[in-house]
Every structure is written in C-alpha cells, then in structure tokens.
Enzyme design. Structure first.
Site, short mmCIF file in Angstrom:
data_model
loop_
_atom_site.label_atom_id
_atom_site.label_comp_id
_atom_site.label_asym_id
_atom_site.label_seq_id
_atom_site.Cartn_x
_atom_site.Cartn_y
_atom_site.Cartn_z
N GLU A 80 -8.51 -11.95 -6.56
CA GLU A 80 -8.88 -13.33 -6.24
C GLU A 80 -9.58 -13.98 -7.42
O GLU A 80 -9.36 -15.16 -7.71
CB GLU A 80 -9.78 -13.36 -5.00
CG GLU A 80 -9.10 -12.96 -3.70
CD GLU A 80 -8.09 -13.99 -3.19
OE1 GLU A 80 -7.97 -15.07 -3.78
OE2 GLU A 80 -7.43 -13.69 -2.18
N TYR A 97 3.20 -9.79 2.13
CA TYR A 97 1.74 -9.92 2.05
C TYR A 97 1.22 -10.75 3.23
O TYR A 97 0.24 -10.39 3.88
CB TYR A 97 1.36 -10.57 0.72
CG TYR A 97 -0.11 -10.92 0.62
CD1 TYR A 97 -1.06 -9.94 0.38
CD2 TYR A 97 -0.54 -12.25 0.75
CE1 TYR A 97 -2.40 -10.26 0.30
CE2 TYR A 97 -1.87 -12.57 0.68
CZ TYR A 97 -2.81 -11.58 0.45
OH TYR A 97 -4.15 -11.89 0.38
N TRP A 104 -1.56 -18.13 -6.39
CA TRP A 104 -1.62 -16.78 -5.84
C TRP A 104 -0.32 -16.02 -6.13
O TRP A 104 -0.34 -14.81 -6.34
CB TRP A 104 -1.88 -16.84 -4.35
CG TRP A 104 -2.05 -15.50 -3.69
CD1 TRP A 104 -1.36 -15.03 -2.61
CD2 TRP A 104 -2.96 -14.46 -4.05
NE1 TRP A 104 -1.79 -13.76 -2.29
CE2 TRP A 104 -2.77 -13.38 -3.16
CE3 TRP A 104 -3.92 -14.34 -5.06
CZ2 TRP A 104 -3.51 -12.20 -3.24
CZ3 TRP A 104 -4.65 -13.15 -5.15
CH2 TRP A 104 -4.45 -12.10 -4.24
#
Length: 212
Positions: free
Chosen positions: A63, A41, A71
C-alpha cells in the site's frame, strides 16, 4: 468407436466453450476485469479479515508503494515484490543494509523509488517494535476497530470514503511511532485490504459473503 455404431451429430457451436455468468462485483474490480489476478484479489482477498502478521506487513509495504500510482501497477508486481523482499519476512527486511537497498533500487520488478524502499526498511523496524510491545501486529491493529470488522453498507462505489476517523487514528499512531508512507488515505486502503473495514458495495456478491 466402430463404423457400425451410429454417431450422434455434434451440437451446434459445440466447439465454443460454455460461458459462465460472472457474479456482480464492486465497480473497481470491473475496471480490469481482463486481469485475472486483479479479479482474484477482489474475489478472494480484499475485505477478508486478516490475522497474520506476515500478511499485514506485506500489505503495509504494498500500500505504501502504491502512493501516487494505481493499485494495478503494484498488484501486477506482487510476485516480484515477494521475491525481492524475502516473502515479506519482517525480521529480514528490518535488517536490510545499504547494499541490499541498492539492490532493491536496481530491481526492475518493483517500484524503484528511493524513499519508498528506505521507508520499507524503517517501517519493518517499527513493525517489530509494535510486535514487541503488543505481542503481535494483529493484536495492535485490531484494537482500532474494537476487535471486529467494521461492516459498511455502501450502495455504490462513489459512496465509499477514502479516509475515516479510524484511518486517521491509525495513521497518526503509526507516524508517531516512526512509520512513513502511512497517510490516512493509504491506511484506509490497508484497512479495506485486510478486512478490518469491509467496503464491498451492497450489489457485490462478496458483500453477502462478508456481511453475515
């Protein structure tokens, strides 16, 4: 190979795979260097400019789901989110009824938070309103950075802010339009993720790729 052919002795440690030197990365990517999807990512997505509305919608939902969590927690569930949310087809998500939301809340593959699930549907409806007004979410959101990525030059992780005037302005506008889980901190992460703001630190190899 016949017995008459002299065989070359094996090299020392030939059974061990060759190791490749890892490129320098942002500090946050190194916190889970043992997670290939997390590093991928960072390497291939974070900070790269996005112009695809489906991707924008996906990142808004992910998000928002991150609020109060890490995350890593959300990113590790990305495939499950894509399956649960019809690959983030905003038209389909905007049409989710109470039964579909109940199905999502029973899905162990995503963050089962009632407010976050409800907001994902409400935000999809606002997203479509923005598309109707501006032609695309892409056209809408890039206005906040003047149509080109903001390229920052942070020497280290601790220099990177968590909000800016840009995230404040976008957050305020999205809230005014009716979106939820779009506070300035969440929106700043969204801007970083979609490359409207390039925050790879100067010692990261992706900084060189994206700042030129």
């Amino acid at each position: 190979m016949t017995d008459s052919v002299k065989q070359t002795p094996p090299l020392a440690n030939a059974d061990k795979p060759a190791t490749r030197a890892e490129p320098p990365r942002c500090q946050w990517a190194l916190t889970h260097i043992d997670k290939p999807f997390y590093v991928a990512y960072h390497d291939h997505e974070w900070g790269s400019p996005v112009h695809d509305d489906r991707h924008f919608f996906e990142m808004l939902i992910l998000e928002g789901a991150q609020a109060g969590l890490s995350w890593l927690t959300v990113l590790s569930r990305r495939d499950q989110y894509r399956a649960a949310y019809d690959n983030f087809d905003v038209q389909k998500v905007a049409a989710y009824d109470d039964a579909k939301q109940a199905e999502l809340l029973a899905n162990p593959g995503i963050i089962r938070n009632r407010l976050k699930v409800a907001s994902s549907v409400g935000n999809a409806k606002v997203f479509l309103q923005i598309v109707a007004e501006f032609g695309s979410f892409d056209a809408y959101v890039w206005r906040f950075v003047g149509g080109a990525p903001i390229i920052n030059h942070w020497p280290g992780h601790n220099d990177v802010p968590i909000t800016t005037d840009v995230s404040d302005a976008l957050s305020k506008d999205l809230k005014k339009r009716g979106m939820r889980f779009v506070g300035s901190t969440i929106i700043y992460s969204f801007l970083q993720a979609t490359g409207l703001i390039m925050d790879h630190t100067t010692n990261c190899y992706r900084y060189r790729d994206l700042s030129t």
